[in-house]
Motif scaffolding. Structure first.
Motif, PDB file in Angstrom:
ATOM      1  N   THR A  35      31.657  32.258  33.730  1.00  0.00           N
ATOM      2  CA  THR A  35      33.097  32.043  33.705  1.00  0.00           C
ATOM      3  C   THR A  35      33.397  30.557  33.587  1.00  0.00           C
ATOM      4  O   THR A  35      32.491  29.745  33.411  1.00  0.00           O
ATOM      5  N   ASN A 133      36.060  39.624  31.440  1.00  0.00           N
ATOM      6  CA  ASN A 133      36.908  38.931  32.416  1.00  0.00           C
ATOM      7  C   ASN A 133      38.337  38.730  31.921  1.00  0.00           C
ATOM      8  O   ASN A 133      39.267  38.655  32.722  1.00  0.00           O
ATOM      9  N   ARG A 137      41.474  39.955  33.912  1.00  0.00           N
ATOM     10  CA  ARG A 137      42.521  38.990  34.256  1.00  0.00           C
ATOM     11  C   ARG A 137      43.912  39.554  33.995  1.00  0.00           C
ATOM     12  O   ARG A 137      44.844  39.353  34.776  1.00  0.00           O
ATOM     13  N   ASN A 166      38.271  32.867  34.045  1.00  0.00           N
ATOM     14  CA  ASN A 166      39.068  33.406  35.145  1.00  0.00           C
ATOM     15  C   ASN A 166      38.481  34.668  35.762  1.00  0.00           C
ATOM     16  O   ASN A 166      39.200  35.642  36.008  1.00  0.00           O
ATOM     17  N   LYS A 168      37.538  37.276  38.339  1.00  0.00           N
ATOM     18  CA  LYS A 168      38.251  37.609  39.576  1.00  0.00           C
ATOM     19  C   LYS A 168      37.333  37.408  40.783  1.00  0.00           C
ATOM     20  O   LYS A 168      36.112  37.590  40.708  1.00  0.00           O
ATOM     21  N   ASP A 169      37.955  37.058  41.906  1.00  0.00           N
ATOM     22  CA  ASP A 169      37.198  36.778  43.128  1.00  0.00           C
ATOM     23  C   ASP A 169      36.332  37.956  43.556  1.00  0.00           C
ATOM     24  O   ASP A 169      35.205  37.772  44.025  1.00  0.00           O
ATOM     25  N   GLU A 170      36.857  39.170  43.393  1.00  0.00           N
ATOM     26  CA  GLU A 170      36.095  40.356  43.810  1.00  0.00           C
ATOM     27  C   GLU A 170      34.797  40.475  43.022  1.00  0.00           C
ATOM     28  O   GLU A 170      33.761  40.865  43.569  1.00  0.00           O
ATOM     29  N   ILE A 172      33.185  37.909  41.499  1.00  0.00           N
ATOM     30  CA  ILE A 172      32.330  36.783  41.899  1.00  0.00           C
ATOM     31  C   ILE A 172      31.627  37.090  43.216  1.00  0.00           C
ATOM     32  O   ILE A 172      30.436  36.816  43.374  1.00  0.00           O
ATOM     33  N   GLU A 173      32.348  37.681  44.142  1.00  0.00           N
ATOM     34  CA  GLU A 173      31.767  38.033  45.446  1.00  0.00           C
ATOM     35  C   GLU A 173      30.621  39.029  45.291  1.00  0.00           C
ATOM     36  O   GLU A 173      29.598  38.922  45.960  1.00  0.00           O
ATOM     37  N   HIS A 174      30.774  39.983  44.400  1.00  0.00           N
ATOM     38  CA  HIS A 174      29.750  41.019  44.224  1.00  0.00           C
ATOM     39  C   HIS A 174      28.543  40.531  43.425  1.00  0.00           C
ATOM     40  O   HIS A 174      27.426  41.005  43.634  1.00  0.00           O
ATOM     41  N   GLU A 180      29.788  28.744  36.496  1.00  0.00           N
ATOM     42  CA  GLU A 180      31.087  28.321  35.995  1.00  0.00           C
ATOM     43  C   GLU A 180      30.880  27.177  35.017  1.00  0.00           C
ATOM     44  O   GLU A 180      30.349  26.129  35.373  1.00  0.00           O
TER      45      GLU A 180
END
Length: 200
Positions: A35, A133, A137, A166, A168-170, A172-174, A180
Protein backbone atom coordinates in the motif's frame (compact mmCIF):
# COMPACT_ATOMS: atom_id res chain seq x y z
CA UNK A 1 38.50 -0.31 7.68
CA UNK A 2 41.21 -2.77 6.65
CA UNK A 3 40.46 -6.18 5.13
CA UNK A 4 41.22 -8.19 8.30
CA UNK A 5 38.95 -6.05 10.51
CA UNK A 6 36.21 -6.21 7.88
CA UNK A 7 36.49 -10.03 7.69
CA UNK A 8 36.28 -10.32 11.50
CA UNK A 9 33.26 -8.03 11.62
CA UNK A 10 31.46 -10.00 8.89
CA UNK A 11 32.31 -13.32 10.62
CA UNK A 12 30.69 -12.07 13.84
CA UNK A 13 27.69 -10.87 11.88
CA UNK A 14 27.36 -14.28 10.19
CA UNK A 15 27.38 -16.09 13.55
CA UNK A 16 24.66 -13.79 14.90
CA UNK A 17 22.62 -14.11 11.69
CA UNK A 18 22.91 -17.91 11.63
CA UNK A 19 21.71 -18.03 15.25
CA UNK A 20 18.64 -15.96 14.37
CA UNK A 21 17.92 -18.01 11.23
CA UNK A 22 18.04 -21.28 13.18
CA UNK A 23 14.96 -20.16 15.14
CA UNK A 24 12.91 -19.56 11.97
CA UNK A 25 11.44 -22.96 11.16
CA UNK A 26 7.72 -22.43 10.50
CA UNK A 27 6.10 -22.10 7.07
CA UNK A 28 2.71 -20.68 6.21
CA UNK A 29 0.91 -18.99 3.38
CA UNK A 30 1.22 -15.26 3.95
CA UNK A 31 -1.28 -12.45 3.60
CA UNK A 32 0.81 -9.67 2.03
CA UNK A 33 -0.31 -6.05 1.62
CA UNK A 34 1.40 -3.46 -0.59
CA UNK A 35 0.00 0.00 0.00
CA UNK A 36 1.00 3.66 0.14
CA UNK A 37 1.18 6.61 -2.23
CA UNK A 38 4.49 5.61 -3.77
CA UNK A 39 4.98 3.73 -7.03
CA UNK A 40 5.77 0.03 -7.04
CA UNK A 41 2.90 -1.73 -5.27
CA UNK A 42 1.68 -3.79 -8.23
CA UNK A 43 5.17 -4.00 -9.72
CA UNK A 44 6.51 -5.64 -6.57
CA UNK A 45 3.54 -8.01 -6.41
CA UNK A 46 4.06 -9.03 -10.03
CA UNK A 47 7.71 -9.65 -9.19
CA UNK A 48 6.49 -12.32 -6.74
CA UNK A 49 4.13 -13.75 -9.36
CA UNK A 50 7.03 -14.05 -11.82
CA UNK A 51 9.07 -15.74 -9.09
CA UNK A 52 6.29 -18.31 -8.69
CA UNK A 53 6.20 -18.82 -12.46
CA UNK A 54 9.99 -19.32 -12.50
CA UNK A 55 9.62 -22.01 -9.82
CA UNK A 56 6.78 -23.63 -11.81
CA UNK A 57 4.33 -22.87 -9.00
CA UNK A 58 0.70 -22.48 -10.01
CA UNK A 59 -0.52 -18.94 -9.32
CA UNK A 60 -3.26 -16.50 -10.30
CA UNK A 61 -3.98 -12.80 -10.72
CA UNK A 62 -7.27 -10.93 -10.36
CA UNK A 63 -7.16 -7.28 -11.43
CA UNK A 64 -9.89 -5.31 -9.68
CA UNK A 65 -9.47 -1.94 -11.40
CA UNK A 66 -7.09 -1.90 -14.38
CA UNK A 67 -9.46 -3.32 -16.95
CA UNK A 68 -9.41 -0.86 -19.78
CA UNK A 69 -5.71 -0.82 -20.58
CA UNK A 70 -3.14 -3.30 -21.81
CA UNK A 71 -0.24 -3.86 -19.42
CA UNK A 72 3.11 -5.52 -19.99
CA UNK A 73 2.59 -7.98 -17.14
CA UNK A 74 -0.77 -9.15 -18.42
CA UNK A 75 0.39 -9.43 -22.02
CA UNK A 76 3.48 -11.43 -21.04
CA UNK A 77 1.61 -13.81 -18.74
CA UNK A 78 -1.21 -14.43 -21.22
CA UNK A 79 1.17 -14.99 -24.14
CA UNK A 80 3.85 -17.08 -22.40
CA UNK A 81 2.74 -18.37 -19.01
CA UNK A 82 -1.03 -18.90 -19.08
CA UNK A 83 -0.53 -22.59 -18.25
CA UNK A 84 1.08 -21.61 -14.91
CA UNK A 85 -0.70 -18.35 -14.07
CA UNK A 86 -4.43 -17.76 -14.49
CA UNK A 87 -5.05 -14.08 -15.25
CA UNK A 88 -8.44 -12.41 -14.77
CA UNK A 89 -8.96 -8.74 -15.57
CA UNK A 90 -12.26 -7.95 -13.90
CA UNK A 91 -12.31 -4.16 -13.59
CA UNK A 92 -13.32 -1.67 -16.24
CA UNK A 93 -10.84 1.08 -15.48
CA UNK A 94 -10.02 3.56 -12.75
CA UNK A 95 -12.96 4.78 -10.68
CA UNK A 96 -12.63 8.36 -11.89
CA UNK A 97 -13.00 7.11 -15.46
CA UNK A 98 -16.00 4.83 -14.97
CA UNK A 99 -17.93 7.27 -12.71
CA UNK A 100 -20.58 4.61 -12.11
CA UNK A 101 -20.64 3.44 -8.49
CA UNK A 102 -23.23 0.71 -8.95
CA UNK A 103 -21.37 -0.74 -11.95
CA UNK A 104 -18.01 -0.50 -10.13
CA UNK A 105 -19.54 -2.27 -7.13
CA UNK A 106 -20.96 -5.00 -9.36
CA UNK A 107 -17.59 -5.52 -11.06
CA UNK A 108 -15.73 -5.57 -7.73
CA UNK A 109 -18.16 -8.17 -6.35
CA UNK A 110 -17.60 -10.35 -9.44
CA UNK A 111 -13.83 -9.97 -9.07
CA UNK A 112 -14.05 -10.94 -5.38
CA UNK A 113 -16.10 -14.03 -6.26
CA UNK A 114 -13.40 -15.06 -8.76
CA UNK A 115 -10.68 -14.28 -6.20
CA UNK A 116 -12.31 -16.53 -3.59
CA UNK A 117 -12.58 -19.36 -6.12
CA UNK A 118 -8.88 -19.06 -6.99
CA UNK A 119 -7.78 -18.82 -3.35
CA UNK A 120 -9.79 -21.89 -2.39
CA UNK A 121 -8.09 -23.89 -5.15
CA UNK A 122 -5.06 -25.09 -3.21
CA UNK A 123 -3.25 -25.80 -6.48
CA UNK A 124 -2.63 -22.03 -6.54
CA UNK A 125 0.36 -21.25 -4.36
CA UNK A 126 -0.07 -17.48 -4.73
CA UNK A 127 -3.02 -15.30 -5.69
CA UNK A 128 -2.53 -11.60 -6.44
CA UNK A 129 -5.52 -9.32 -5.87
CA UNK A 130 -4.29 -6.30 -7.77
CA UNK A 131 -5.80 -2.96 -6.68
CA UNK A 132 -8.32 -4.61 -4.34
CA UNK A 133 -7.54 -1.90 -1.80
CA UNK A 134 -9.18 0.64 -4.11
CA UNK A 135 -12.37 -1.44 -4.14
CA UNK A 136 -12.22 -1.69 -0.35
CA UNK A 137 -11.55 2.02 0.06
CA UNK A 138 -14.73 2.96 -1.80
CA UNK A 139 -16.71 0.22 -0.01
CA UNK A 140 -17.42 -1.71 -3.21
CA UNK A 141 -16.44 -4.65 -1.00
CA UNK A 142 -16.84 -5.15 2.76
CA UNK A 143 -13.38 -5.27 4.35
CA UNK A 144 -14.70 -7.38 7.22
CA UNK A 145 -15.92 -10.01 4.76
CA UNK A 146 -12.56 -10.04 2.98
CA UNK A 147 -10.60 -10.37 6.24
CA UNK A 148 -12.95 -13.08 7.56
CA UNK A 149 -12.54 -15.08 4.34
CA UNK A 150 -8.75 -14.82 4.46
CA UNK A 151 -8.74 -15.77 8.14
CA UNK A 152 -11.20 -18.65 7.97
CA UNK A 153 -10.97 -20.12 4.46
CA UNK A 154 -7.57 -19.42 2.88
CA UNK A 155 -5.64 -22.70 2.56
CA UNK A 156 -2.76 -22.78 5.04
CA UNK A 157 0.05 -22.68 2.46
CA UNK A 158 -1.50 -20.23 -0.04
CA UNK A 159 -0.01 -16.74 -0.27
CA UNK A 160 -2.42 -13.89 -1.04
CA UNK A 161 -1.08 -10.49 -2.10
CA UNK A 162 -3.36 -7.43 -1.94
CA UNK A 163 -2.28 -4.17 -3.55
CA UNK A 164 -3.46 -0.58 -3.78
CA UNK A 165 -3.38 2.69 -1.90
CA UNK A 166 -5.18 3.31 1.36
CA UNK A 167 -5.28 -0.24 2.72
CA UNK A 168 -7.88 -0.43 5.45
CA UNK A 169 -6.74 -0.83 9.05
CA UNK A 170 -8.60 -4.12 9.45
CA UNK A 171 -6.66 -5.62 6.55
CA UNK A 172 -3.32 -4.28 7.80
CA UNK A 173 -4.03 -5.76 11.23
CA UNK A 174 -4.73 -9.20 9.77
CA UNK A 175 -1.84 -9.28 7.28
CA UNK A 176 1.46 -11.06 7.93
CA UNK A 177 3.53 -8.67 5.82
CA UNK A 178 2.69 -5.04 5.07
CA UNK A 179 4.81 -2.68 3.01
CA UNK A 180 3.95 0.97 2.56
CA UNK A 181 5.47 2.56 -0.52
CA UNK A 182 6.41 6.14 0.35
CA UNK A 183 6.27 8.79 -2.35
CA UNK A 184 9.35 11.00 -2.31
CA UNK A 185 9.47 12.20 -5.91
CA UNK A 186 7.43 11.38 -9.02
CA UNK A 187 7.87 12.60 -12.62
CA UNK A 188 4.10 13.08 -13.01
CA UNK A 189 4.44 16.21 -10.88
CA UNK A 190 6.89 17.58 -13.46
CA UNK A 191 4.50 17.03 -16.36
CA UNK A 192 5.81 13.60 -17.41
CA UNK A 193 3.03 11.22 -18.43
CA UNK A 194 2.85 7.50 -17.59
CA UNK A 195 5.26 5.65 -19.84
CA UNK A 196 5.35 2.17 -21.28
CA UNK A 197 7.79 -0.10 -19.50
CA UNK A 198 7.70 2.03 -16.35
CA UNK A 199 4.03 2.34 -15.40
CA UNK A 200 2.42 -0.32 -17.59
Amino acid sequence: MDDDRHAMKMAKKKVARDKIMATKTDEKGLVIVHTGKGKGKSSSAFGMIFRCIAHDMQCAVVQFIKGGMSTGERDLILSKFSDTCAFHTMGEGFTWETQDRSRDTEMAQAAWAKAKELILDDANKMVLLDEINIALRYDYLDVNEVVAFLRDHKPHMTHVVLTGRNAKDELIEHADLVTEMELIKHPFRSGIKAQIGVEF
